[in-house]
Scaffold this motif. Structure first.
Motif, short mmCIF file in Angstrom:
data_model
loop_
_atom_site.label_atom_id
_atom_site.label_comp_id
_atom_site.label_asym_id
_atom_site.label_seq_id
_atom_site.Cartn_x
_atom_site.Cartn_y
_atom_site.Cartn_z
N LYS A 77 0.30 -43.94 46.40
CA LYS A 77 -0.81 -43.84 47.35
C LYS A 77 -0.47 -42.89 48.49
CE LYS A 77 -4.30 -46.99 49.14
NZ LYS A 77 -5.07 -46.09 49.83
N TYR A 78 0.77 -42.93 48.93
CA TYR A 78 1.15 -42.13 50.10
C TYR A 78 2.09 -40.98 49.73
CZ TYR A 78 -0.88 -46.05 52.53
OH TYR A 78 -1.74 -47.03 52.95
N ALA A 79 2.08 -40.60 48.44
CA ALA A 79 3.05 -39.60 47.98
C ALA A 79 2.97 -38.32 48.80
CB ALA A 79 2.81 -39.30 46.51
N ARG A 80 1.74 -37.90 49.10
CA ARG A 80 1.59 -36.62 49.81
C ARG A 80 2.24 -36.70 51.20
NH1 ARG A 80 -4.26 -34.39 49.72
NH2 ARG A 80 -3.88 -34.54 47.49
N GLN A 81 1.94 -37.78 51.90
CA GLN A 81 2.55 -37.94 53.22
C GLN A 81 4.07 -38.01 53.12
OE1 GLN A 81 -0.31 -39.41 52.28
NE2 GLN A 81 -1.30 -40.48 53.99
N PHE A 82 4.53 -38.74 52.13
CA PHE A 82 5.97 -38.90 51.98
C PHE A 82 6.66 -37.56 51.76
CE2 PHE A 82 5.97 -43.55 50.34
CZ PHE A 82 5.56 -43.96 51.60
N ARG A 83 6.00 -36.70 50.99
CA ARG A 83 6.63 -35.42 50.70
C ARG A 83 6.64 -34.52 51.92
NH1 ARG A 83 4.22 -33.56 45.04
NH2 ARG A 83 2.52 -34.87 45.78
N MET A 84 5.73 -34.79 52.86
CA MET A 84 5.69 -33.98 54.08
C MET A 84 6.75 -34.42 55.08
SD MET A 84 2.68 -32.12 54.00
CE MET A 84 1.04 -32.39 54.66
N THR A 85 7.12 -35.66 55.03
CA THR A 85 8.06 -36.14 56.05
C THR A 85 9.43 -35.51 55.85
OG1 THR A 85 8.58 -38.02 54.66
CG2 THR A 85 6.99 -38.38 56.42
N SER A 86 10.22 -35.61 56.91
CA SER A 86 11.53 -34.96 56.85
C SER A 86 12.43 -35.75 55.92
CB SER A 86 12.15 -34.91 58.23
OG SER A 86 12.61 -36.18 58.60
N PHE A 87 13.47 -35.06 55.51
CA PHE A 87 14.43 -35.61 54.56
C PHE A 87 14.98 -36.96 55.03
CE2 PHE A 87 18.43 -35.54 52.22
CZ PHE A 87 17.99 -35.13 50.99
N TRP A 88 15.30 -37.02 56.32
CA TRP A 88 15.96 -38.22 56.83
C TRP A 88 14.97 -39.34 57.07
CZ3 TRP A 88 20.64 -37.80 55.61
CH2 TRP A 88 21.25 -36.54 55.63
N GLN A 89 13.77 -38.98 57.49
CA GLN A 89 12.74 -40.01 57.67
C GLN A 89 12.42 -40.65 56.33
OE1 GLN A 89 9.69 -37.95 59.85
NE2 GLN A 89 9.38 -39.74 61.15
N LEU A 90 12.47 -39.83 55.30
CA LEU A 90 12.19 -40.34 53.98
C LEU A 90 13.17 -41.45 53.60
CD1 LEU A 90 10.18 -39.83 51.79
CD2 LEU A 90 11.75 -38.24 50.73
N SER A 91 14.41 -41.27 53.99
CA SER A 91 15.41 -42.30 53.70
C SER A 91 15.01 -43.62 54.34
CB SER A 91 16.78 -41.89 54.25
OG SER A 91 17.12 -40.62 53.80
N LEU A 92 14.51 -43.53 55.56
CA LEU A 92 14.07 -44.75 56.24
C LEU A 92 12.91 -45.40 55.49
CD1 LEU A 92 14.21 -44.12 60.08
CD2 LEU A 92 15.66 -45.55 58.62
N ILE A 93 11.98 -44.54 55.06
CA ILE A 93 10.83 -45.09 54.31
C ILE A 93 11.32 -45.79 53.05
CG2 ILE A 93 8.78 -44.44 53.01
CD1 ILE A 93 8.37 -42.21 55.09
N VAL A 94 12.30 -45.16 52.38
CA VAL A 94 12.87 -45.77 51.18
C VAL A 94 13.46 -47.13 51.53
CG1 VAL A 94 14.75 -45.57 49.52
CG2 VAL A 94 13.26 -43.64 49.94
N GLY A 95 14.13 -47.17 52.66
CA GLY A 95 14.70 -48.44 53.10
C GLY A 95 13.63 -49.51 53.27
N VAL A 96 12.52 -49.11 53.88
CA VAL A 96 11.43 -50.08 54.09
C VAL A 96 10.87 -50.55 52.74
CG1 VAL A 96 9.13 -50.38 55.05
CG2 VAL A 96 10.86 -49.15 56.33
#
Lengths: 167, 312
Positions: A96-115
């Motif tokens: 659902k949020y793939a597009r947003q996820f791909r826009m976020t920075s590399f490190w923020q993505l790690s946090l999202i993965v954590g969540v």
């Protein structure tokens, strides 16, 4: 779509890569480790799944998540559908949020993965509590942390493989 | 593309998600309450089998390599040690034979049901990670070998657990130390019955023993056979400590299983006894083998046996 034929070929090899890496993740989860390493073992299958759904959100990641979740349930002897359900939630949220996820920075993505991993952990803990009344322990959080730490490297590796398969 | 944008309901990701979610929930409910999940599990296990083998193969290669490289001297030493153990076991078995015959005779005198020796099959533990549940083991026999859910699993030293889920060529075993496991036991010395709960940490807990009951550290626990899952009289654990329970109305006992549950390698699967009416047949089958195979004393006792059966 003039190059439909080769495009089809590429996609196939990409799909083969996807399933190969998912199977590899399953094997990684089966390897016996002991002591503190066992507590730290990241949830490889979820990580690889997050990667592929993020890369190809239109490619029915839901069925993939469902299927591999069931395989993991069989391998772990857990309640049939437990891992399927929790992975489905991950796949849906990511697609659902793939597009947003791909826009976020590399490190923020790690946090999202954590969540995402944390959310998955809650779902499984809830199912365990419903079925056996067993309460989660604090060390169950360790795979989330190790997952976040492993994610950037895993993403780099899979990016590399993915790019090669497309070339 | 625009045609597919006018999405049908079935094309919606949310719809698919909800349907699959529902399927998962249904599967879980069915798997929890019924046996309908089993064929699905077994079908999928045909797919997971290669994965298990992929993890197993390097270990087996390592084992064979280690065996090939290990010194002959060590093997010889092992061999003599094993021979010594075997002769010891034979000696014990001789005595056991006599005792068994005597026991059988006494039981017949008391008109009690025969206790047949257990029929077992050996299986190996597959060394794979099985989730965070530490008190489970995976063994290399499954539905194809006729195993069933709830089957008793022994180690060479004592009771190990029972079969929990079945795949085609493997099975998950829940160990008696798992916090979800409860086991009807009996104190061998006094016949006191109770339930031993798995405690994790490789121990069993008997939470509610009456204060007046006679239990001591060192007492041996055997299966009581209640509930019908485990056969009666299997060695389970030894009581190591006795404490007052939390509200001090009872006492509770901690017991250490005999089975080496941390390092399970080979296990024995127990087959159910032949039903009551046909108990005589296996016995008849057994007697010739005893008389033919082993020592003269056992043959004389078997000869006495039918006579003892007739007299009461």
């Amino acid at each position: 779509m003039s190059h439909l034929n080769p495009g089809h070929k590429w996609r196939l090899s990409g799909r083969a890569l996807k399933h190969l890496t998912l199977l590899a993740a399953l094997v990684l989860m089966l390897i016996p480790v002991h002591g503190w390493l066992k507590l730290l073992q990241p949830y490889w299958l979820a990580l690889v799944l997050i990667y592929w759904v993020m890369e190809e959100p239109e490619h029915n990641g839901l069925f993939t998540a469902f299927f591999y979740g069931l395989l993991l349930d069989v391998l772990y002897g857990s309640l049939l559908g437990k891992h399927g359900l929790s992975l489905l939630v991950i796949a849906y949220l990511v697609s659902k949020y793939a597009r947003q996820f791909r826009m976020t920075s590399f490190w923020q993505l790690s946090l999202i993965v954590g969540v995402l991993l944390l959310n998955d952990l809650f779902i499984r803990a809830f199912i365990d509590w419903l079925t056996h009344g067993s309460l989660p322990r604090l060390e169950d959080l360790l795979p989330v942390i190790s997952g976040v730490l492993v994610w950037p490297w895993l993403k780099l590796l899979l990016d590399h493989l993915h790019a090669r398969s497309r070339r | 593309m625009p045609a597919s944008r006018e999405t049908q309901l079935t094309e919606l990701p949310l719809f698919r998600f909800l349907v699959l979610e529902l399927v998962c929930v249904l599967l879980m409910v069915l798997d929890y309450h019924t046996h309908i999940g089993r064929p699905i599990r077994q079908a999928l296990s045909a797919l997971t089998y290669p994965l298990v083998q992929a993890v197993r193969l390097p270990q087996q290669l390592w084992d064979t390599a280690e065996l090939a490289l290990s010194r002959q001297a060590r093997l010889l030493k092992d061999n003599t040690e094993l021979k010594r153990q075997l002769s010891n076991a034979r000696m014990n078995l001789l005595q056991l034979d006599v005792l068994q015959q005597e026991n059988r005779r006494l039981r017949q005198l008391m008109r009690m049901r025969e206790q047949l020796p257990l029929h077992t099959t050996a299986a190996f533990v597959i060394n794979i990670n099985n989730g965070s549940q530490r008190h489970r083991a995976v063994i290399d026999r499954g539905q194809n070998d006729g195993l069933y859910v709830g089957q008793t699993v022994l180690d060479l030293h004592g009771l190990a657990g029972q079969v929990e889920t079945l795949e085609l060529a493997s099975a998950h075993v829940i160990l008696i130390t798992d916090p979800q496991h409860a086991l009807p036991v009996e104190v061998l010395r006094t016949g006191l019955r109770g339930i031993a709960y798995g405690q994790g940490k490789g121990q069993l807990l008997l939470p509610e023993i009456a204060k007046s009951a006679d239990v001591q550290p060192g007492d041996v626990l055997i299966t009581s056979g209640f509930g019908g899952v485990f056969p009666r009289g299997l060695k389970v654990a030894q009581i190591t400590a006795i404490n007052p329970s939390q509200n001090s109305a009872f006492q509770q006992a901690i017991a250490q299983p005999y089975a080496n549950l941390d390092q399970l390698k080979e296990v024995l699967l127990v087959w159910p006894k032949v039903t009551g009416e046909t108990t005589k047949n296996p016995q008849d089958l057994q007697d010739p083998s005893e008389t033919g195979g082993e020592s003269p004393p056992s043959s004389t006792t078997t000869a006495q046996n039918p006579a003892a059966g007739d007299t009461p």
